[in-house]
Scaffold this active site. Structure first.
Site, mmCIF file in Angstrom:
data_model
loop_
_atom_site.group_PDB
_atom_site.id
_atom_site.type_symbol
_atom_site.label_atom_id
_atom_site.label_comp_id
_atom_site.label_asym_id
_atom_site.label_seq_id
_atom_site.Cartn_x
_atom_site.Cartn_y
_atom_site.Cartn_z
ATOM 1 N N ASP A 298 3.862 -3.953 6.625
ATOM 2 C CA ASP A 298 4.276 -2.855 5.756
ATOM 3 C C ASP A 298 4.710 -3.477 4.429
ATOM 4 O O ASP A 298 4.192 -4.531 4.051
ATOM 5 C CB ASP A 298 5.395 -2.038 6.423
ATOM 6 C CG ASP A 298 5.370 -0.570 6.038
ATOM 7 O OD1 ASP A 298 5.415 -0.289 4.829
ATOM 8 O OD2 ASP A 298 5.302 0.292 6.926
ATOM 9 N N HIS A 332 1.760 -3.576 2.828
ATOM 10 C CA HIS A 332 1.371 -2.442 1.996
ATOM 11 C C HIS A 332 1.603 -2.704 0.515
ATOM 12 O O HIS A 332 0.955 -2.090 -0.324
ATOM 13 C CB HIS A 332 2.162 -1.196 2.413
ATOM 14 C CG HIS A 332 1.756 -0.670 3.754
ATOM 15 N ND1 HIS A 332 2.390 0.373 4.373
ATOM 16 C CD2 HIS A 332 0.759 -1.039 4.596
ATOM 17 C CE1 HIS A 332 1.819 0.613 5.538
ATOM 18 N NE2 HIS A 332 0.828 -0.234 5.696
#
Length: 489
Positions: A298, A332
């Site tokens: 993430d 991300h």
């Protein structure tokens, strides 16, 4: 000659000052005022887990030993607790003021896969006031705490996390979903318990949407997976040299801390780890993130300050932060602001970093309802390679998905009518980005503001981006460009 001697004397004084505090250099010459940040002073007193006849083979719990050793050191005024080489299986560790947890070479702290060891406690997650299971490592309201050394801390995250089949190989899917009690709730999506499945049906962004009774909280306990390192309202914090890996949710989460240094750490999670952010620095003041590596499924390095009403009520910005000399391998975003930024983010310097294979390079995200002001952000000297989507994105329509997921679903730019500006309107302004080079991105840049509050005052200078797709600008104003080149593949 007099001037030369004065200059030499001044240089000598500066050298001595920097020798006394090696972190002083990071707060010098900034485009905003920031006080010097120094490492906590820990008493020279020392104890070792070996003194307590603890089991270092990973076969027996050391929870009571850890806490007894910390408590005894704290009662004497503090000191260093040495974790020797070995596997130290344990439940939650609670740090206290003037305590340094020091891992020697070969030391591994392994947190046990047993939810009964982690009581449900009030905390904040995803920017909201809520309850979660107690974090494997935590401290609340403490002063002068440190985690240092050369070993590793493992959160046993696979025990807690859900899993999307699309993110793993068939062999990984078979192995990771084999633990007892787990269920496949929908096509190719697995959760570790029935209670977890129930909680997901009544939650948004990992926080239950309605008040729950104590019995209901207990029923969904596995859903309340904790951040691995939770430091709340602490002062003078040092995380140095250690490997932090495999967290149940976010990995490192300093919240409302002041005078914090994160230096030369490796923070890593599997690429498939749901909500596996490496570092979320939230509502902190005077922070250094230097010479460290982040590799997660993430966001890599993310700054936050609370979400919506809860964040605005807290009203504590994330401010006076320097990020320098860091590498983000995957995730991300390399450097991220938001989406929980309702208390504001300001006075940030990001310099001399590299992002290698992240979904996005520089990511600024929010949405209506947040409120908060992001301003005075300075980014200087970023190298990026193999960025899957945007080298740089400002997106005020964040909906909980990664940019890669949004693009895979069509990636259309929202067309929204203007609404009245209120305290719920997020503001992004006065951001300087320069000396950036990016090779092999999917898209160059995206500016996607709100019609009632355009992205305002972004200065781009000396930037070269090689990408498959050009930059797009929607609802943005006063965007200045000097020597900005986009080379389309």
């Amino acid at each position: 000659m007099k001037n030369v001697l004065s200059t030499l004397l001044l240089l000598a004084v500066c050298a001595v000052a920097n020798a006394d505090n090696p972190y002083k250099k990071f707060t010098e010459g900034l485009p905003f005022q920031m006080t010097e940040v120094s490492a906590p002073l820990i008493p020279e007193r020392q104890a070792s887990l070996a003194d307590y006849a603890a089991d270092g083979t990973g076969q027996q719990l050391c929870t009571e030993v850890f806490q007894r050793a910390i408590d005894e050191l704290a009662q004497k005024g503090g000191g260093r607790l040495v974790v020797p080489r070995g596997i130290w299986l344990t439940g939650p560790i609670v740090l206290k003021s003037n305590i340094e947890l020091h891992l020697e070479h070969g030391a591994v702290i392994q947190f046990a896969a047993d939810e009964s060891l982690y009581p449900i406690v009030p905390t904040s997650f995803e920017g909201l006031d809520t309850r979660r299971c107690q974090s494997p490592i935590s401290a609340v309201g403490q002063t002068n705490i440190a985690i240092t050394g050369h070993g590793a801390i493992d959160g046993n995250g696979q025990y807690w996390r859900p899993l999307k089949k699309a993110k793993v190989t068939d062999a990984q899917w078979k192995e990771l979903t084999s633990q007892p009690g787990g269920v496949v709730t929908k096509k190719n999506y697995w959760v570790p318990s029935e209670g977890y499945a129930k909680a997901e049906s009544m939650s948004s962004m990992n926080v239950p949407d309605k008040p729950l009774s104590d019995a209901e909280w207990q029923e969904i306990k596995r859903f309340l997976r904790p951040v691995m390192v939770s430091l709340i309202d602490c002062k003078n914090v040092l995380l140095q040299g250690v490997i932090f890996q495999n967290s149940p949710a976010w990995n490192l989460h300093p919240l409302m801390c002041e005078n914090i240094i994160i230096d030369n750490v490796l923070v890593r999670n599997p690429a498939y780890a749901q909500n596996g952010d490496a570092l979320d620095l939230e509502s902190c003041r005077n922070a250094l993130i230097v010479n460290s590596r982040f590799d997660a499924g993430d966001d890599g390095i993310c700054l936050k300050s609370g979400k919506d009403k809860d964040g605005r009520r807290r009203g504590r910005p994330c401010e006076n932060v320097v990020v320098s000399g860091c590498t983000v391998f995957a995730g991300h975003g390399g450097f991220v602001v938001g989406s929980e930024m309702s208390g504001g983010v300001r006075n940030i310097m990001v310099k001399d970093c590299q992002f290698l294979g992240t979904d996005v390079g520089l990511r600024f995200k929010s949405t209506r309802g947040r409120g908060g002001i992001v301003e005075n952000i300075y980014i200087d000297g970023i190298s990026m390679n193999d960025i899957k989507t945007y080298a740089l994105t400002f997106n005020m329509y964040y909906g909980g998905k990664s940019v890669a997921e949004v693009l895979a679903e069509g990636g259309t730019t929202p067309v929204a009518a203007a609404v009245p500006v209120t305290e719920e309107t997020p503001v992004f302004r006065n951001i300087d980005i320069r000396n950036v080079v990016c090779s092999n991105a999917g898209y160059a840049m995206e500016f996607n503001g709100l019609p009632e509050m355009p992205i305002d005052g972004i200065h781009l200078k000396d930037i070269v981006i090689r990408a498959k797709n050009d930059a797009t600008f929607n609802f943005s104003k006063d965007i200045t460009k000097e020597n900005v080149r986009i080379i389309l593949n």
